[in-house]
Design a protein around this motif. Structure first.
Motif, PDB file in Angstrom:
ATOM      1  N   LEU A 205       0.459   8.260   6.703  1.00 34.84           N
ATOM      2  CA  LEU A 205      -0.503   8.389   5.603  1.00 34.84           C
ATOM      3  C   LEU A 205       0.134   8.888   4.310  1.00 34.84           C
ATOM      4  N   CYS A 206       1.140   9.745   4.426  1.00 36.72           N
ATOM      5  CA  CYS A 206       1.691  10.388   3.230  1.00 36.72           C
ATOM      6  C   CYS A 206       3.030   9.813   2.779  1.00 36.72           C
ATOM      7  N   ASN A 207       3.737   9.142   3.664  1.00 34.83           N
ATOM      8  CA  ASN A 207       5.003   8.485   3.315  1.00 34.83           C
ATOM      9  C   ASN A 207       5.884   9.389   2.453  1.00 34.83           C
ATOM     10  N   PRO A 208       6.260  10.559   2.976  1.00 31.97           N
ATOM     11  CA  PRO A 208       7.048  11.501   2.160  1.00 31.97           C
ATOM     12  C   PRO A 208       8.424  10.939   1.813  1.00 31.97           C
ATOM     13  N   LYS A 209       8.821  11.170   0.554  1.00 31.51           N
ATOM     14  CA  LYS A 209      10.109  10.659   0.076  1.00 31.51           C
ATOM     15  C   LYS A 209      11.053  11.819  -0.194  1.00 31.51           C
ATOM     16  N   GLU A 210      12.329  11.561  -0.056  1.00 33.61           N
ATOM     17  CA  GLU A 210      13.342  12.579  -0.259  1.00 33.61           C
ATOM     18  C   GLU A 210      13.189  13.222  -1.637  1.00 33.61           C
ATOM     19  N   GLY A 211      13.240  14.535  -1.674  1.00 28.53           N
ATOM     20  CA  GLY A 211      13.133  15.279  -2.923  1.00 28.53           C
ATOM     21  C   GLY A 211      11.720  15.677  -3.293  1.00 28.53           C
ATOM     22  N   GLU A 212      10.713  15.168  -2.586  1.00 24.14           N
ATOM     23  CA  GLU A 212       9.319  15.500  -2.913  1.00 24.14           C
ATOM     24  C   GLU A 212       8.940  16.870  -2.353  1.00 24.14           C
ATOM     25  N   THR A 213       7.856  17.429  -2.891  1.00 27.12           N
ATOM     26  CA  THR A 213       7.329  18.709  -2.436  1.00 27.12           C
ATOM     27  C   THR A 213       6.120  18.467  -1.547  1.00 27.12           C
ATOM     28  N   VAL A 214       6.176  19.006  -0.337  1.00 30.89           N
ATOM     29  CA  VAL A 214       5.089  18.875   0.641  1.00 30.89           C
ATOM     30  C   VAL A 214       4.494  20.247   0.888  1.00 30.89           C
ATOM     31  N   VAL A 215       3.186  20.371   0.705  1.00 31.88           N
ATOM     32  CA  VAL A 215       2.481  21.623   0.976  1.00 31.88           C
ATOM     33  C   VAL A 215       1.600  21.429   2.197  1.00 31.88           C
ATOM     34  N   VAL A 216       1.645  22.413   3.096  1.00 33.59           N
ATOM     35  CA  VAL A 216       0.877  22.352   4.347  1.00 33.59           C
ATOM     36  C   VAL A 216      -0.003  23.599   4.449  1.00 33.59           C
ATOM     37  N   SER A 217      -1.301  23.411   4.605  1.00 29.25           N
ATOM     38  CA  SER A 217      -2.185  24.545   4.889  1.00 29.25           C
ATOM     39  C   SER A 217      -2.335  24.672   6.402  1.00 29.25           C
ATOM     40  N   GLY A 218      -2.713  25.866   6.862  1.00 33.29           N
ATOM     41  CA  GLY A 218      -2.712  26.093   8.308  1.00 33.29           C
ATOM     42  C   GLY A 218      -1.326  25.858   8.876  1.00 33.29           C
ATOM     43  N   ALA A 219      -0.316  26.289   8.136  1.00 29.91           N
ATOM     44  CA  ALA A 219       1.068  25.884   8.416  1.00 29.91           C
ATOM     45  C   ALA A 219       1.655  26.496   9.673  1.00 29.91           C
ATOM     46  N   ALA A 220       1.095  27.592  10.158  1.00 29.00           N
ATOM     47  CA  ALA A 220       1.658  28.237  11.347  1.00 29.00           C
ATOM     48  C   ALA A 220       0.971  27.792  12.627  1.00 29.00           C
ATOM     49  N   GLY A 221       0.093  26.810  12.516  1.00 28.61           N
ATOM     50  CA  GLY A 221      -0.597  26.302  13.693  1.00 28.61           C
ATOM     51  C   GLY A 221       0.195  25.229  14.410  1.00 28.61           C
ATOM     52  N   ALA A 222      -0.425  24.664  15.442  1.00 27.84           N
ATOM     53  CA  ALA A 222       0.249  23.674  16.283  1.00 27.84           C
ATOM     54  C   ALA A 222       0.662  22.445  15.502  1.00 27.84           C
ATOM     55  N   VAL A 223      -0.179  22.005  14.562  1.00 31.75           N
ATOM     56  CA  VAL A 223       0.110  20.806  13.761  1.00 31.75           C
ATOM     57  C   VAL A 223       0.919  21.155  12.526  1.00 31.75           C
ATOM     58  N   GLY A 224       0.445  22.129  11.766  1.00 31.72           N
ATOM     59  CA  GLY A 224       1.072  22.444  10.481  1.00 31.72           C
ATOM     60  C   GLY A 224       2.529  22.826  10.580  1.00 31.72           C
ATOM     61  N   SER A 225       2.894  23.578  11.616  1.00 30.39           N
ATOM     62  CA  SER A 225       4.291  24.009  11.752  1.00 30.39           C
ATOM     63  C   SER A 225       5.212  22.820  11.978  1.00 30.39           C
ATOM     64  N   LEU A 226       4.701  21.773  12.604  1.00 30.76           N
ATOM     65  CA  LEU A 226       5.491  20.561  12.836  1.00 30.76           C
ATOM     66  C   LEU A 226       5.547  19.692  11.587  1.00 30.76           C
ATOM     67  N   VAL A 227       4.451  19.629  10.845  1.00 27.72           N
ATOM     68  CA  VAL A 227       4.420  18.827   9.619  1.00 27.72           C
ATOM     69  C   VAL A 227       5.515  19.278   8.664  1.00 27.72           C
TER      70      VAL A 227
END
Length: 398
Positions: free
Chosen positions: A207-229
């Motif tokens: 869905l997000c197709n992250p590209k090298e050098g981009e900034t990715v922000v994750v909420s709920g980041a310490a959870g099962a999903v967010g920590s992996l994202v």
């Protein structure tokens, strides 16, 4: 000589049998298999003379799968606000004998996940609590699920399950034998090597197709999903920022590679802190929480930014927060926002598991579990997780 030696042995075994609590039927099964193994190697006549065979047959009749009972947690009272113990009721269920195509599984680990809170609102009181589990096949009449296999199943909160996979819907990976995890614990089939892992893998990459050098922000980041994202974003050459609910969680996120973190419970201004930690704006936002945190993140999105909406845990236990309408920002910055559930990628399920397993084996992907001991504590594990008490995946060891 036979009678003296084996009479003593059997007397010890019978004492063990009599000491086992009636509620722990799985222990009875183990004793039965042990007794059967021994008597299969002894002379039947001698056993009958010693009157040792009778309790063995009785054990089989009483504790075979046809008489085994399961414990299960029932959704006893509709959730209103934060769940509490009164929302759950523990019951027993007698299990039927196996039919062709069925197998009997004993739960080893049960998953507790944020989605259970809103999803159960669609179920009537008296329903079985939903959820996945990892279990061991005790007995089988299905060659695809042999005895001894470790399986994942959407069996709900129960200790034992009689399952016929052909009776289940075809629109999801409801039941499958876990692939070989090597020395890794089978509980990972509920986390990084299961649904949460695939949620992170497909949600971010598809869905997000992250590209090298981009900034990715994750909420709920310490959870099962967010920590992996955040970790997968780093593997793709991105800068990862995590938002979590304690200093300890933020410290852990940095230890697994996040470039920056924000403790949303101690910050006075989440928008100002995001500006400082993401001075070039946000290209990808992976949303697990909704509410004011997401409102702030959307305001800092760059042109053509991508937003994956995975969850809204901030309002699962409370009324929905009022936030600024994001539509003007969506238009002016030409943003892409898409909600999703991981089940859309069921046809690629093993792809995500294989990719995450490979990264773990290469030392590139870290995982953590918060383990609650005891089936009786499953409701407490869910309640604690919804309050942010977990780091990584929350599971119950049965």
């Amino acid at each position: 000589m036979f009678t003296n030696a084996y009479s003593t042995l059997f007397q010890h075994i019978r004492r063990l049998y009599l000491c086992i609590d009636n509620s722990t039927k799985d222990n009875h099964i183990l004793v039965y298999f042990f007794l059967s193994h021994i008597t299969s190697r002894l002379d039947l006549v001698e056993c009958q003379k010693m009157r040792l065979f009778k309790p063995i047959i009785a054990a089989h009749r009483r504790y075979g799968s046809s008489a085994l009972s399961a414990q299960k947690w029932i959704y006893a009272k509709t959730f209103k606000g934060e769940p509490n113990q009164q929302n759950f009721r523990l019951e027993k269920e007698e299990l039927p004998a196996l039919k062709d195509g069925e197998f009997l599984a004993q739960a080893q680990y049960i998953s507790v996940d944020p989605y259970m809170r809103p999803y159960m609102m669609a179920y009537p009181e008296g329903s079985l609590m939903i959820g996945g589990q990892v279990g061991k096949v005790l007995e089988s009449k299905n060659t695809s699920f042999p005895a001894g296999a470790t399986v994942f199943g959407q069996f709900g909160w129960r200790t034992h399950t009689v399952c016929n996979p052909s009776d289940q819907p075809m629109n999801g990976p409801y039941t499958y034998v876990l692939p070989d995890f090597g020395s890794l614990p089978p509980s990972l089939g509920l986390g990084v090597l299961g649904m949460p892992g695939n949620t992170a893998y497909f949600g971010l990459l598809e869905l997000c197709n992250p590209k090298e050098g981009e900034t990715v922000v994750v909420s709920g980041a310490a959870g099962a999903v967010g920590s992996l994202v955040g970790q997968i974003a780093k593997l793709k050459g991105c800068r990862a920022i995590g938002i979590a609910g304690s200093d300890a969680k933020c410290h852990w996120l940095k230890s697994i590679g996040f470039d920056g973190t924000i403790n949303y419970k101690t910050t006075n201004n989440i928008l100002a802190d995001l500006k400082k930690i993401a001075p070039k704006g946000i290209d990808v936002y992976f949303d697990n929480v909704g509410g004011q945190i997401s409102e702030a993140a959307i305001k800092l999105m760059n042109l053509y930014g991508r937003i994956a909406v995975c969850g809204t845990i901030s309002n699962y236990n409370t009324s929905i927060e009022k936030v600024t309408d994001p539509m003007r920002m969506m238009v002016y910055k030409q943003l892409k926002m898409e909600g999703f559930t991981v089940w859309r990628w069921t046809d690629r399920w093993t792809e995500g598991i294989a990719a995450n397993l490979k990264w773990i084996q290469e030392g590139k992907l870290k995982w953590q579990e918060t383990v609650t001991e005891g089936f009786e504590n499953t409701p407490a594990a869910l309640i604690d997780m919804l309050k942010g008490g977990n780091t990584g995946k929350a599971v119950v060891k049965v």
